[in-house]
Design a protein around this motif. Structure first.
Motif, PDB file in Angstrom:
ATOM      1  N   ASP A 135       0.819  -1.205   0.000  1.00 11.16           N
ATOM      2  CA  ASP A 135       0.000   0.000   0.000  1.00 11.16           C
ATOM      3  C   ASP A 135       0.852   1.252   0.000  1.00 11.16           C
ATOM      4  O   ASP A 135       0.446   2.278  -0.531  1.00 11.16           O
ATOM      5  CB  ASP A 135      -0.938   0.025   1.208  1.00 11.16           C
ATOM      6  CG  ASP A 135      -2.155  -0.861   1.011  1.00 11.16           C
ATOM      7  OD1 ASP A 135      -2.342  -1.350  -0.114  1.00 11.16           O
ATOM      8  OD2 ASP A 135      -2.902  -1.054   1.979  1.00 11.16           O
ATOM      9  N   LYS A 136       2.038   1.222   0.572  1.00 12.21           N
ATOM     10  CA  LYS A 136       2.899   2.398   0.609  1.00 12.21           C
ATOM     11  C   LYS A 136       3.208   2.873  -0.808  1.00 12.21           C
ATOM     12  O   LYS A 136       3.392   4.045  -1.043  1.00 12.21           O
ATOM     13  CB  LYS A 136       4.209   2.089   1.340  1.00 12.21           C
ATOM     14  CG  LYS A 136       4.081   2.070   2.836  1.00 12.21           C
ATOM     15  CD  LYS A 136       5.423   1.815   3.469  1.00 12.21           C
ATOM     16  CE  LYS A 136       5.281   1.767   4.977  1.00 12.21           C
ATOM     17  NZ  LYS A 136       6.530   1.423   5.639  1.00 12.21           N
TER      18      LYS A 136
ATOM     19  N   ILE B 284      -0.914   4.103  -2.709  1.00 11.54           N
ATOM     20  CA  ILE B 284      -1.883   5.120  -2.295  1.00 11.54           C
ATOM     21  C   ILE B 284      -1.428   6.459  -2.858  1.00 11.54           C
ATOM     22  O   ILE B 284      -0.337   6.923  -2.558  1.00 11.54           O
ATOM     23  CB  ILE B 284      -2.021   5.190  -0.761  1.00 11.54           C
ATOM     24  CG1 ILE B 284      -2.604   3.881  -0.245  1.00 11.54           C
ATOM     25  CG2 ILE B 284      -2.918   6.365  -0.354  1.00 11.54           C
ATOM     26  CD1 ILE B 284      -2.744   3.816   1.251  1.00 11.54           C
TER      27      ILE B 284
ATOM     28  N   ASN C 115      -1.254  10.593  -3.716  1.00 16.20           N
ATOM     29  CA  ASN C 115      -1.375  11.822  -2.939  1.00 16.20           C
ATOM     30  C   ASN C 115      -2.690  12.514  -3.225  1.00 16.20           C
ATOM     31  O   ASN C 115      -3.283  13.117  -2.352  1.00 16.20           O
ATOM     32  CB  ASN C 115      -0.212  12.764  -3.247  1.00 16.20           C
ATOM     33  CG  ASN C 115       1.090  12.261  -2.671  1.00 16.20           C
ATOM     34  OD1 ASN C 115       1.079  11.562  -1.665  1.00 16.20           O
ATOM     35  ND2 ASN C 115       2.189  12.584  -3.310  1.00 16.20           N
TER      36      ASN C 115
ATOM     37  N   PRO D 199      -6.544   0.758  -2.522  1.00 12.95           N
ATOM     38  CA  PRO D 199      -5.895   1.797  -1.709  1.00 12.95           C
ATOM     39  C   PRO D 199      -6.579   3.163  -1.840  1.00 12.95           C
ATOM     40  O   PRO D 199      -6.669   3.901  -0.865  1.00 12.95           O
ATOM     41  CB  PRO D 199      -4.466   1.844  -2.255  1.00 12.95           C
ATOM     42  CG  PRO D 199      -4.240   0.485  -2.807  1.00 12.95           C
ATOM     43  CD  PRO D 199      -5.573   0.074  -3.382  1.00 12.95           C
ATOM     44  N   GLN D 200      -7.069   3.492  -3.025  1.00 13.09           N
ATOM     45  CA  GLN D 200      -7.773   4.761  -3.199  1.00 13.09           C
ATOM     46  C   GLN D 200      -9.084   4.765  -2.422  1.00 13.09           C
ATOM     47  O   GLN D 200      -9.429   5.753  -1.765  1.00 13.09           O
ATOM     48  CB  GLN D 200      -8.045   5.028  -4.678  1.00 13.09           C
ATOM     49  CG  GLN D 200      -6.796   5.363  -5.464  1.00 13.09           C
ATOM     50  CD  GLN D 200      -7.053   5.382  -6.954  1.00 13.09           C
ATOM     51  OE1 GLN D 200      -7.823   4.579  -7.483  1.00 13.09           O
ATOM     52  NE2 GLN D 200      -6.389   6.294  -7.637  1.00 13.09           N
TER      53      GLN D 200
ATOM     54  N   ALA E  89      -8.281   5.159   1.192  1.00 10.39           N
ATOM     55  CA  ALA E  89      -7.910   6.535   1.500  1.00 10.39           C
ATOM     56  C   ALA E  89      -9.144   7.417   1.636  1.00 10.39           C
ATOM     57  O   ALA E  89      -9.198   8.278   2.524  1.00 10.39           O
ATOM     58  CB  ALA E  89      -6.966   7.076   0.424  1.00 10.39           C
TER      59      ALA E  89
ATOM     60  N   HIS F 259       0.213   4.155   9.540  1.00  8.68           N
ATOM     61  CA  HIS F 259       0.465   4.298   8.109  1.00  8.68           C
ATOM     62  C   HIS F 259      -0.782   4.834   7.392  1.00  8.68           C
ATOM     63  O   HIS F 259      -0.669   5.715   6.525  1.00  8.68           O
ATOM     64  CB  HIS F 259       0.905   2.977   7.499  1.00  8.68           C
ATOM     65  CG  HIS F 259       1.005   3.034   6.016  1.00  8.68           C
ATOM     66  ND1 HIS F 259       2.016   3.700   5.366  1.00  8.68           N
ATOM     67  CD2 HIS F 259       0.207   2.526   5.052  1.00  8.68           C
ATOM     68  CE1 HIS F 259       1.827   3.598   4.060  1.00  8.68           C
ATOM     69  NE2 HIS F 259       0.742   2.890   3.849  1.00  8.68           N
TER      70      HIS F 259
ATOM     71  N   SER G 146      -1.040   8.489   7.953  1.00  8.43           N
ATOM     72  CA  SER G 146       0.052   9.281   7.369  1.00  8.43           C
ATOM     73  C   SER G 146      -0.120   9.495   5.871  1.00  8.43           C
ATOM     74  O   SER G 146       0.525  10.353   5.297  1.00  8.43           O
ATOM     75  CB  SER G 146       1.396   8.610   7.644  1.00  8.43           C
ATOM     76  OG  SER G 146       1.533   7.445   6.859  1.00  8.43           O
ATOM     77  N   GLN G 147      -1.019   8.739   5.270  1.00  7.97           N
ATOM     78  CA  GLN G 147      -1.222   8.838   3.817  1.00  7.97           C
ATOM     79  C   GLN G 147      -2.133   9.993   3.421  1.00  7.97           C
ATOM     80  O   GLN G 147      -2.247  10.311   2.260  1.00  7.97           O
ATOM     81  CB  GLN G 147      -1.789   7.523   3.271  1.00  7.97           C
ATOM     82  CG  GLN G 147      -0.846   6.368   3.396  1.00  7.97           C
ATOM     83  CD  GLN G 147       0.448   6.626   2.669  1.00  7.97           C
ATOM     84  OE1 GLN G 147       0.455   6.914   1.482  1.00  7.97           O
ATOM     85  NE2 GLN G 147       1.557   6.529   3.377  1.00  7.97           N
TER      86      GLN G 147
END
Length: 122
Positions: A24-25, A28, A30, A46-47, A50, A117, A120-121
């Motif tokens: 995922d790091k 995802i 910005n 991941p989107q 988020a 984590h 933090s995204q």
């Protein structure tokens, strides 16, 4: 589900969470806005995650629990199929998995790492 009597099961689960976290790091983005053109590809896991994390009130005292639950739910839907999303039995299963994992002291550090984590995204 995690067998509390089998430490190898907890280690395997922690390793799997760590692998998912690492993947995922890299995925995802910005920019978390949904594309205006609906003909574009659907949002990735991941989107979607988020978006769910962003919707959690920063002042919510259960924010960490909700973020981790969203993570587990989306991973399970990705594995078993999106058609289960509105199934009450599936939602109960997600709750059971999350509660069992969070009650396991051996997983606490891994869950905290995943949750940190996720936040933090944003």
């Amino acid at each position: 589900m995690v067998d509390k009597l089998n430490p190898a099961g907890r280690v395997a689960l922690a390793a799997q969470l760590s692998r998912v976290l690492q993947s995922d790091k890299r995925t995802i983005p910005n920019d978390l806005r949904k594309p205006a053109d609906q003909s574009q590809a659907p949002l990735s896991v991941p989107q979607r995650l988020a978006h769910q994390i962003a919707a959690i009130d920063p002042d919510d005292p259960r924010r960490g629990h909700k973020a981790f639950r969203a993570f587990i739910e989306l991973r399970m839907l990705d594995e078993f199929g999106e058609n289960l999303r509105n199934d009450a039995a599936f939602q109960q299963l997600v709750d059971d998995v999350v509660n069992t994992m969070q009650a396991d002291a051996g997983l606490r550090a891994d869950i905290d790492e995943v949750t940190s984590h996720l936040f933090s995204q944003g």
